[in-house]
Design a protein around this motif. Structure first.
Motif, PDB file in Angstrom:
ATOM      1  N   ARG A 286       0.838  -1.189   0.000  1.00  0.00           N
ATOM      2  CA  ARG A 286       0.000   0.000   0.000  1.00  0.00           C
ATOM      3  C   ARG A 286       0.873   1.239   0.000  1.00  0.00           C
ATOM      4  NH1 ARG A 286      -4.020  -1.072   4.805  1.00  0.00           N
ATOM      5  NH2 ARG A 286      -2.035  -0.882   5.825  1.00  0.00           N
ATOM      6  N   SER A 287       0.409   2.284  -0.670  1.00  0.00           N
ATOM      7  CA  SER A 287       1.166   3.526  -0.691  1.00  0.00           C
ATOM      8  C   SER A 287       0.995   4.247   0.634  1.00  0.00           C
ATOM      9  CB  SER A 287       0.699   4.409  -1.847  1.00  0.00           C
ATOM     10  OG  SER A 287      -0.679   4.703  -1.693  1.00  0.00           O
ATOM     11  N   VAL A 288       1.980   5.027   0.993  1.00  0.00           N
ATOM     12  CA  VAL A 288       1.980   5.756   2.259  1.00  0.00           C
ATOM     13  C   VAL A 288       1.603   7.197   1.972  1.00  0.00           C
ATOM     14  CG1 VAL A 288       3.411   6.478   4.194  1.00  0.00           C
ATOM     15  CG2 VAL A 288       3.749   4.238   3.158  1.00  0.00           C
ATOM     16  N   PRO A 289       0.665   7.763   2.760  1.00  0.00           N
ATOM     17  CA  PRO A 289       0.285   9.155   2.521  1.00  0.00           C
ATOM     18  C   PRO A 289       1.498  10.075   2.631  1.00  0.00           C
ATOM     19  CG  PRO A 289      -1.162   8.133   4.153  1.00  0.00           C
ATOM     20  CD  PRO A 289      -0.060   7.174   3.879  1.00  0.00           C
ATOM     21  N   LYS A 290       1.558  11.079   1.755  1.00  0.00           N
ATOM     22  CA  LYS A 290       2.666  12.028   1.789  1.00  0.00           C
ATOM     23  C   LYS A 290       2.654  12.795   3.103  1.00  0.00           C
ATOM     24  CE  LYS A 290       3.168  12.430  -3.053  1.00  0.00           C
ATOM     25  NZ  LYS A 290       3.538  13.164  -4.174  1.00  0.00           N
ATOM     26  N   GLY A 291       3.843  13.109   3.573  1.00  0.00           N
ATOM     27  CA  GLY A 291       3.961  13.861   4.816  1.00  0.00           C
ATOM     28  C   GLY A 291       4.014  12.974   6.046  1.00  0.00           C
TER      29      GLY A 291
ATOM     30  N   ASP B 278       3.147  -4.042  12.813  1.00  0.00           N
ATOM     31  CA  ASP B 278       4.244  -3.156  12.419  1.00  0.00           C
ATOM     32  C   ASP B 278       3.818  -2.408  11.168  1.00  0.00           C
ATOM     33  OD1 ASP B 278       5.853  -4.222  14.458  1.00  0.00           O
ATOM     34  OD2 ASP B 278       6.559  -5.826  13.139  1.00  0.00           O
ATOM     35  N   ASP B 279       4.114  -1.134  11.090  1.00  0.00           N
ATOM     36  CA  ASP B 279       3.719  -0.333   9.939  1.00  0.00           C
ATOM     37  C   ASP B 279       4.758  -0.511   8.832  1.00  0.00           C
ATOM     38  OD1 ASP B 279       2.606   1.420   8.185  1.00  0.00           O
ATOM     39  OD2 ASP B 279       2.566   3.123   9.563  1.00  0.00           O
ATOM     40  N   VAL B 280       4.793  -1.709   8.243  1.00  0.00           N
ATOM     41  CA  VAL B 280       5.809  -2.016   7.244  1.00  0.00           C
ATOM     42  C   VAL B 280       5.674  -1.151   5.995  1.00  0.00           C
ATOM     43  CG1 VAL B 280       6.322  -4.357   8.043  1.00  0.00           C
ATOM     44  CG2 VAL B 280       4.500  -4.000   6.385  1.00  0.00           C
ATOM     45  N   ASP B 281       4.467  -0.688   5.686  1.00  0.00           N
ATOM     46  CA  ASP B 281       4.288   0.186   4.526  1.00  0.00           C
ATOM     47  C   ASP B 281       5.033   1.501   4.732  1.00  0.00           C
ATOM     48  OD1 ASP B 281       2.670  -1.523   3.023  1.00  0.00           O
ATOM     49  OD2 ASP B 281       0.886  -0.875   4.097  1.00  0.00           O
ATOM     50  N   ALA B 282       4.807   2.136   5.865  1.00  0.00           N
ATOM     51  CA  ALA B 282       5.460   3.418   6.134  1.00  0.00           C
ATOM     52  C   ALA B 282       6.966   3.243   6.297  1.00  0.00           C
ATOM     53  CB  ALA B 282       4.870   4.056   7.390  1.00  0.00           C
ATOM     54  N   LEU B 283       7.369   2.158   6.936  1.00  0.00           N
ATOM     55  CA  LEU B 283       8.804   1.928   7.128  1.00  0.00           C
ATOM     56  C   LEU B 283       9.499   1.633   5.805  1.00  0.00           C
ATOM     57  CD1 LEU B 283       8.570  -0.155  10.395  1.00  0.00           C
ATOM     58  CD2 LEU B 283       9.538   2.140  10.167  1.00  0.00           C
ATOM     59  N   SER B 284       8.871   0.836   4.953  1.00  0.00           N
ATOM     60  CA  SER B 284       9.500   0.526   3.670  1.00  0.00           C
ATOM     61  C   SER B 284       9.539   1.746   2.753  1.00  0.00           C
ATOM     62  CB  SER B 284       8.798  -0.641   2.979  1.00  0.00           C
ATOM     63  OG  SER B 284       7.507  -0.271   2.585  1.00  0.00           O
TER      64      SER B 284
END
Length: 161
Positions: A9-14, A140-146
């Motif tokens: 999933r894409s991570v929101p900008k900011g 774990d927020d793997v989307d934001a971390l990746s």
């Protein structure tokens, strides 16, 4: 968040994932390995639970030296296979153990219940999407971390030999 073509999933900008400083992450790895060595393997590894991943020792063959190289990594079980992420504390470079597996996919793992011979491959397509979703289930927020890395984080499958 929209689903990307690769199943992540894409991570929101900011949105910036919070991570401890790099020196702290590296120190934690050193302490963890030290605890495992000092206790001769009695402490430092744990099996996965439904709500949390486990830890294992992964021994690869060094791609340059040919020597055995051991690391402790997080994993979960997917049937008979073990699954981990090729991350380097979410830093930019690929972890050395993953580069070693790309050169020589045969390795050894030590789990809380024994030692096993495995062969590694990177999950792709539907398999990667399914396993990535399984990592997300651990909280774990793997989307934001990746998203901190410019390249895709490999989902590594270790199959028994």
């Amino acid at each position: 968040m929209d689903d990307a073509a690769d199943g992540t999933r894409s991570v929101p900008k900011g949105r910036t994932p919070r991570l401890p400083p790099r020196w702290f992450v590296r120190s934690a790895w050193v302490v963890h390995r030290g605890l495992y060595r000092v206790t001769r393997g009695r402490k430092g590894l744990w099996p996965p639970r439904p709500e949390r991943w486990g830890t294992m020792q992964l021994t690869t063959t060094g791609r340059r030296t040919g020597r055995e190289r051991a690391v402790i990594v997080a994993y979960f079980e997917d049937g008979p296979n073990l699954v981990t992420l090729a991350m380097n504390g979410w830093a930019e470079p690929e972890p050395a153990w993953w580069l070693n597996l790309l050169a020589t996919p045969d390795a050894t793992v030590v789990l809380p219940d024994g030692r096993f011979e495995v062969r590694a491959h990177a999950a792709a397509g539907a398999e990667r999407a399914r396993l990535w979703a399984a990592w997300q289930a651990f909280g774990d927020d793997v989307d934001a971390l990746s998203a901190r890395r410019s390249r895709e984080t490999a989902v590594v499958v270790l199959e028994p030999r």
